[in-house]
Design a protein around this motif. Structure first.
Motif, PDB file in Angstrom:
ATOM      1  N   GLY A 266       7.821  -4.421   1.330  1.00  0.00           N
ATOM      2  CA  GLY A 266       7.247  -5.668   0.795  1.00  0.00           C
ATOM      3  C   GLY A 266       7.620  -6.916   1.555  1.00  0.00           C
TER       4      GLY A 266
ATOM      5  N   MET B 282       0.832  -1.190   0.000  1.00  0.00           N
ATOM      6  CA  MET B 282       0.000   0.000   0.000  1.00  0.00           C
ATOM      7  C   MET B 282       0.872   1.247   0.000  1.00  0.00           C
ATOM      8  SD  MET B 282      -3.218   0.135  -0.216  1.00  0.00           S
ATOM      9  CE  MET B 282      -3.636  -1.523   0.306  1.00  0.00           C
TER      10      MET B 282
ATOM     11  N   ALA C 206       0.351   4.174   6.023  1.00  0.00           N
ATOM     12  CA  ALA C 206      -0.070   2.979   5.265  1.00  0.00           C
ATOM     13  C   ALA C 206       0.728   1.804   5.820  1.00  0.00           C
ATOM     14  CB  ALA C 206       0.202   3.180   3.776  1.00  0.00           C
ATOM     15  N   LEU C 207       0.585   1.573   7.111  1.00  0.00           N
ATOM     16  CA  LEU C 207       1.387   0.538   7.783  1.00  0.00           C
ATOM     17  C   LEU C 207       0.604  -0.756   7.943  1.00  0.00           C
ATOM     18  CD1 LEU C 207       3.353   2.250  10.711  1.00  0.00           C
ATOM     19  CD2 LEU C 207       3.999   1.953   8.337  1.00  0.00           C
ATOM     20  N   GLY C 208      -0.449  -0.925   7.159  1.00  0.00           N
ATOM     21  CA  GLY C 208      -1.218  -2.165   7.276  1.00  0.00           C
ATOM     22  C   GLY C 208      -1.626  -2.391   8.721  1.00  0.00           C
TER      23      GLY C 208
ATOM     24  N   GLN D 165      -8.031  -5.475   4.744  1.00  0.00           N
ATOM     25  CA  GLN D 165      -8.441  -6.874   5.035  1.00  0.00           C
ATOM     26  C   GLN D 165      -7.872  -7.896   4.053  1.00  0.00           C
ATOM     27  OE1 GLN D 165     -11.129  -7.969   2.865  1.00  0.00           O
ATOM     28  NE2 GLN D 165     -12.422  -6.233   2.485  1.00  0.00           N
TER      29      GLN D 165
ATOM     30  N   ALA E  93       9.151   3.743  12.894  1.00  0.00           N
ATOM     31  CA  ALA E  93       8.377   4.855  13.460  1.00  0.00           C
ATOM     32  C   ALA E  93       7.839   4.464  14.831  1.00  0.00           C
ATOM     33  CB  ALA E  93       7.220   5.198  12.524  1.00  0.00           C
TER      34      ALA E  93
ATOM     35  N   GLU F 229       6.313  -7.743   4.638  1.00  0.00           N
ATOM     36  CA  GLU F 229       5.330  -8.158   5.661  1.00  0.00           C
ATOM     37  C   GLU F 229       4.100  -8.788   4.996  1.00  0.00           C
ATOM     38  OE1 GLU F 229       5.702  -8.445   8.785  1.00  0.00           O
ATOM     39  OE2 GLU F 229       7.471  -7.269   9.229  1.00  0.00           O
ATOM     40  N   THR F 230       2.909  -8.280   5.307  1.00  0.00           N
ATOM     41  CA  THR F 230       1.686  -8.934   4.814  1.00  0.00           C
ATOM     42  C   THR F 230       1.688  -9.063   3.292  1.00  0.00           C
ATOM     43  OG1 THR F 230       0.749  -7.463   6.504  1.00  0.00           O
ATOM     44  CG2 THR F 230      -0.747  -9.017   5.450  1.00  0.00           C
ATOM     45  N   SER F 231       2.253  -8.059   2.622  1.00  0.00           N
ATOM     46  CA  SER F 231       2.233  -8.074   1.160  1.00  0.00           C
ATOM     47  C   SER F 231       3.189  -9.100   0.574  1.00  0.00           C
ATOM     48  CB  SER F 231       2.537  -6.672   0.623  1.00  0.00           C
ATOM     49  OG  SER F 231       1.588  -5.759   1.137  1.00  0.00           O
TER      50      SER F 231
ATOM     51  N   GLY G 173      -5.770  -6.406   0.121  1.00  0.00           N
ATOM     52  CA  GLY G 173      -4.856  -5.264   0.016  1.00  0.00           C
ATOM     53  C   GLY G 173      -3.818  -5.394  -1.072  1.00  0.00           C
TER      54      GLY G 173
ATOM     55  N   ALA H 104      -1.921 -14.725  -1.001  1.00  0.00           N
ATOM     56  CA  ALA H 104      -2.132 -15.742  -2.041  1.00  0.00           C
ATOM     57  C   ALA H 104      -1.904 -15.189  -3.456  1.00  0.00           C
ATOM     58  CB  ALA H 104      -3.540 -16.323  -1.921  1.00  0.00           C
ATOM     59  N   GLY H 105      -1.638 -13.899  -3.563  1.00  0.00           N
ATOM     60  CA  GLY H 105      -1.294 -13.315  -4.869  1.00  0.00           C
ATOM     61  C   GLY H 105      -2.458 -13.187  -5.827  1.00  0.00           C
TER      62      GLY H 105
END
Ligand code: FAD
Length: 404
Positions: free
Chosen positions: A25, A1, A240-242, A368, A210, A27-29, A371, A33-34
């Motif tokens: 890129g 994000m 935009a830290l998810g 959710q 941060a 962490e969650t990203s 993203g 499942a792509g």
């Protein structure tokens, strides 16, 4: 994000510094499942959720598990989440998410081309698998919604499914092929390519953990944790830290109603080279199996728990057992399960826009389950709002003022 927002604001001529505690890129990203799919307009909290509750609350399904103490501490969030499954809100959410998804796909295609990562993309869609007539019937609301929003689909009988994915075991009653949709074979490499594009185009990157943000004069200061590189000052700040947005925004007095729909993944080899040509979602098994560059990636459903609570990979073990019924998985390729957190707001819509009563503080968070697909569209909306005033009605559903 964050990377997509940085690219979009840079494209609009702003001077942008991307800040992350590590390379972008990771962490969650990295671990999703792509899937980049038109079908993702169905939120988890839809009107069909209520009848499923007695089953889900037993806390033993692969689709949904929860830590009781976490749920007890977040009953307010849970009540709002359930209330937002009512038809009127559901319809607004679907409409909003559909717009965001439609906006995002062409932007992804543009960014994949510009960043040299287009070879990661497949346009083979993905497939929902149903183990029984009852399972198929319980997917009726999804199918109706897909039809209403012109999501291209094709119903597959077992023989047709075997034709497109021959490695699947013949245990499925029926399948739904979501077409006109995409997936990538390495989400992390895609984000890394987008971040490299940002840097190549003159964008600055600063590594900093941060620990707090505060308004100073007309701008914002991001304070680094001790020993992590000082601070950053900017006229405008985009958070935009998810899943970690909640903690950082607390330091500016904003209490986000965000919960963490955690999920695990593991890679496998396929026995005798068996593979898939697109991701499949076993609706009865509660997992997604995606062919990735590293191997077959098994991702689990939801585990509701605190962001930083220790991993409990039992859910992965359960998913693996179900997946082995459907596909000849061979051995595990990772030393341990990867854990990610889907950051979820009570109406399953992200927040995109300026925070009320915090001029210059912009938010792009709360995406959710979707993203990875919707980052480029989110960035477009953020850019429109920040640079053009953005009065368009498509921004309304994502207003941060819903919860702040
Ligand atoms: C199992 C699973 C499967 C999924 N499958 C899909 C899918 O198929 N398709 C899809 O679209 N979505 C999917 N998702 C959802 C998607 O992965 C997320 O919505 C998305 O990755 C969120 O992106 P983000 O940039 O908001 O957060 P993240 O990717 O988590 O990025 C947050 C960034 O903030 C940085 N950060 C955190 N704290 C600090 C700090 N204090 N200081 C500085 N930097 C910090 C991190 O290092 C990280 O780079 C899935 C999620 C899971 C868990």
């Amino acid at each position: 994000m964050g990377v997509c927002c940085a690219l979009e604001l840079q494209r609009r001529g702003l001077s942008v510094t991307l800040v992350d505690r590590q390379e972008p890129g990771l962490e969650t990203s990295l671990g999703n499942a792509g899937v980049i799919a038109r079908s993702s307009l169905m939120p988890f909290n839809h009107p069909g959720l209520w009848p499923q509750l007695p089953r889900l609350l037993k806390n033993d399904t692969v689709q949904f598990r929860y830590k009781l103490s976490y749920l007890a501490r977040n009953l307010g969030w849970a009540a709002r989440f359930l209330l937002n499954a009512r038809p009127a809100v559901f319809r607004q959410t679907v409409e909003a998410l559909d717009g965001l998804i439609r906006l995002s796909a062409p932007e992804h295609l543009r960014l994949l081309n510009e960043s040299g990562a287009a070879h990661r993309l497949r346009d083979t869609g993905w497939v929902f698998l149903y183990r029984s007539e009852q399972g198929w019937n319980s997917g009726e609301l999804s199918r109706k919604t897909f039809a209403q929003y012109q999501v291209p689909t094709q119903v597959l009988q077992p023989a047709e499914l075997a034709e497109i994915e021959p490695a699947l075991a013949p245990i499925f009653h029926r399948a739904l092929w979501i077409q006109g949709s995409y997936s990538v074979d390495d989400p992390h490499e895609v984000v890394a390519a987008y971040a490299a594009l940002f840097r190549r185009s003159g964008g600055a990157f600063q590594r900093l953990t941060a620990s707090a943000i505060r308004r100073e004069g007309q701008g914002w200061i991001v304070q680094g944790a001790q020993g992590s590189g000082g601070s950053v000052a900017a006229d405008r700040l985009v958070v935009a830290l998810g899943p970690w947005s909640k903690g950082l925004l607390k330091t500016a007095g904003i209490d986000l109603p965000m919960a963490f729909e955690r999920g695990y993944h593991m890679h496998y080899s396929g026995a005798d080279g068996a593979s898939l040509t697109r991701p499949v979602y076993d609706t009865g098994g509660g997992y997604v199996l995606s062919p990735m560059a590293r191997g077959l990636r098994l991702t689990t459903g939801v585990e509701l728990d605190a962001c930083e609570a220790p991993a409990r990979p039992l859910q992965l073990d359960l998913a693996e057992a179900r997946a082995r019924e459907a596909f000849p998985l061979d051995r595990r390729l990772d030393a341990e399960a990867w854990l990610g957190r889907r950051p979820t707001l009570p109406d399953s819509r992200p927040m995109i826009g300026e925070a009320p009563r915090h001029p210059g503080l912009w938010l792009a968070l709360g995406h959710q389950h979707i993203g990875f697909s919707t980052a480029p569209g989110t960035a477009r909306i953020l850019g429109e709002l920040m640079c053009d005033g953005g009065a368009a009605s498509r921004h309304e559903a994502f207003r941060p003022g819903r919860f702040i």
